[in-house]
Scaffold this active site. Sequence first.
Site, PDB file in Angstrom:
ATOM      1  N   ASP A   1       9.251  12.299  -5.823  1.00  0.00           N
ATOM      2  CA  ASP A   1       9.570  10.936  -6.049  1.00  0.00           C
ATOM      3  C   ASP A   1       9.660  10.612  -7.689  1.00  0.00           C
ATOM      4  O   ASP A   1       8.796  10.756  -8.260  1.00  0.00           O
ATOM      5  CB  ASP A   1       8.065  10.289  -5.626  1.00  0.00           C
ATOM      6  CG  ASP A   1       7.768   8.679  -5.741  1.00  0.00           C
ATOM      7  OD1 ASP A   1       8.635   8.234  -6.556  1.00  0.00           O
ATOM      8  OD2 ASP A   1       7.156   8.088  -5.049  1.00  0.00           O
TER       9      ASP A   1
ATOM     10  N   TYR B   1       1.350   8.491  -5.135  1.00  0.00           N
ATOM     11  CA  TYR B   1       1.001   6.855  -5.187  1.00  0.00           C
ATOM     12  C   TYR B   1       0.240   6.673  -3.987  1.00  0.00           C
ATOM     13  O   TYR B   1       0.236   7.406  -3.010  1.00  0.00           O
ATOM     14  CB  TYR B   1       2.490   6.485  -4.916  1.00  0.00           C
ATOM     15  CG  TYR B   1       2.638   4.916  -4.726  1.00  0.00           C
ATOM     16  CD1 TYR B   1       2.449   4.119  -5.683  1.00  0.00           C
ATOM     17  CD2 TYR B   1       2.981   4.585  -3.143  1.00  0.00           C
ATOM     18  CE1 TYR B   1       2.526   2.556  -5.169  1.00  0.00           C
ATOM     19  CE2 TYR B   1       2.758   3.338  -2.966  1.00  0.00           C
ATOM     20  CZ  TYR B   1       2.604   2.249  -3.800  1.00  0.00           C
ATOM     21  OH  TYR B   1       2.592   1.027  -3.583  1.00  0.00           O
TER      22      TYR B   1
ATOM     23  N   LYS C   1      10.872  -1.184  -8.225  1.00  0.00           N
ATOM     24  CA  LYS C   1      10.465  -0.863  -9.610  1.00  0.00           C
ATOM     25  C   LYS C   1      11.658  -0.703 -10.527  1.00  0.00           C
ATOM     26  O   LYS C   1      12.262  -1.790 -10.770  1.00  0.00           O
ATOM     27  CB  LYS C   1       9.765   0.450  -9.809  1.00  0.00           C
ATOM     28  CG  LYS C   1       8.725   0.489  -8.856  1.00  0.00           C
ATOM     29  CD  LYS C   1       7.525  -0.486  -8.838  1.00  0.00           C
ATOM     30  CE  LYS C   1       6.834  -0.317  -7.667  1.00  0.00           C
ATOM     31  NZ  LYS C   1       6.243   0.744  -6.938  1.00  0.00           N
TER      32      LYS C   1
ATOM     33  N   ARG D   1      21.085  -3.370  10.537  1.00  0.00           N
ATOM     34  CA  ARG D   1      19.870  -2.411  10.922  1.00  0.00           C
ATOM     35  C   ARG D   1      20.345  -0.866  10.635  1.00  0.00           C
ATOM     36  O   ARG D   1      19.589   0.138  10.429  1.00  0.00           O
ATOM     37  CB  ARG D   1      19.210  -2.538  12.222  1.00  0.00           C
ATOM     38  CG  ARG D   1      17.979  -1.477  12.383  1.00  0.00           C
ATOM     39  CD  ARG D   1      17.116  -1.857  13.518  1.00  0.00           C
ATOM     40  NE  ARG D   1      17.709  -2.170  14.746  1.00  0.00           N
ATOM     41  CZ  ARG D   1      18.651  -1.394  15.523  1.00  0.00           C
ATOM     42  NH1 ARG D   1      18.552   0.046  14.988  1.00  0.00           N
ATOM     43  NH2 ARG D   1      19.164  -1.621  16.475  1.00  0.00           N
TER      44      ARG D   1
END
Length: 389
Positions: free
Chosen positions: A179, A107, A204, A53
Amino acid sequence: MTSLKGERRLETELVHAGELRPRIAGAVNAPIFQSSTFEFANEGSYHDVRYIRLNNTPNHVILHEKLARLERAEAALVTSSGMAAISATFLGLLSQGDHIIAHRSLYGGTHSFVAKDLPKLGIETTFVDADDPASWQRALRPTTRIFYIESITNPILEVVDFMAVIEFCRAKGLVSVIDNTCATPVNFRPIEVGVDLVLHSATKYLNGHSDIVAGAVMGSSGHIEAIKRKLDHLGGSLDPHACFLLHRGLKTLALRVRHQNESALQVARFLEQHPAVAKVNYPGLETHPRHARAREYFRGSGGLLSFELKGGVAAADHLFGRIELPAIAPSLGGPETLITRPATTSHAGMESDERAQQGISDALIRVSIGLEATEDLIDDFGQALDGSY
Ligand SMILES: *Cc1c(COP(=O)(O)O)cnc(C)c1O
């Protein structure tokens, strides 16, 4: 653990940056360290204790170095999704009372996070047209901290005035955040032109195989450290097996994206001259309103395009019924060509007139070009358009 140093070309960095030296047991591929915890090694702080984590296992460290080199950044952080990268960036850099300026078309998940979630924490956003610098001064407040944009927007494929955004941020002391998912670092590396922080949905193109969800943030060590501390607490760490898949996918990024650039341009040209087609959005076409900007700054225009048919929604339905190769599915950047109507998928949550304001008509068709032979895709679009005009 040491790694290769020095600036090499992108293709070489994709294969070699961050790789373990010496190789473990001689393995050419770095293994998956499927261990949640690691032996104590006198770490000074909680954030340095090695634990999945806390984003610091060997699989994370390899990716951080590769991802940083990819965007020519000082540091990088890999996250459990693109939205984990985006939310940890906002939450890591902002406090109650701070303000964001953002491009009006983002987005969907990002738009909804800044418009609906952040106000509950006392963080407000003013949406602007990031292609209209004259309008930004009005949006500026003494509490503005971040100007947020995307390098190529989806599904309209806008290329906003990012150089003016960088200049504005420098003049006003704001952090510029971009982005870069749709352009990819193969085509555009925003840090090289002065952007402070770059974000990716690594789901992506970076991974490129439609088989994991992941994200990344790249920037200065100071910014990445602050975002890592927030991510450590939010818990959005990438699992080691997904780290391995992203690592594997990255090695072919340059080859994949160049094919997708070339294929998308040819499909866009085919569609543009087709009698059934009313309009094609692709930055690589001379008819794109910001084609000159894309040519000046991008090495290629990417694998995404969108278009409208003269016959509107009925013609789109006809096409969707006949097309054979593309899967009718959201998302982008994988080996399979994907086709969607944003009005029924990614932007279905908006009212029709709200979509229209962003240039998204109900008939708009979005295509993510995959790795198939270009000629086969063109043949398929050709046969699917037969009888629709
Ligand atoms: C998909 C996407 C995101 C969100 O990424 P996830 O990996 O789905 O969380 C963010 N920005 C852009 C431009 C995207 O395409």
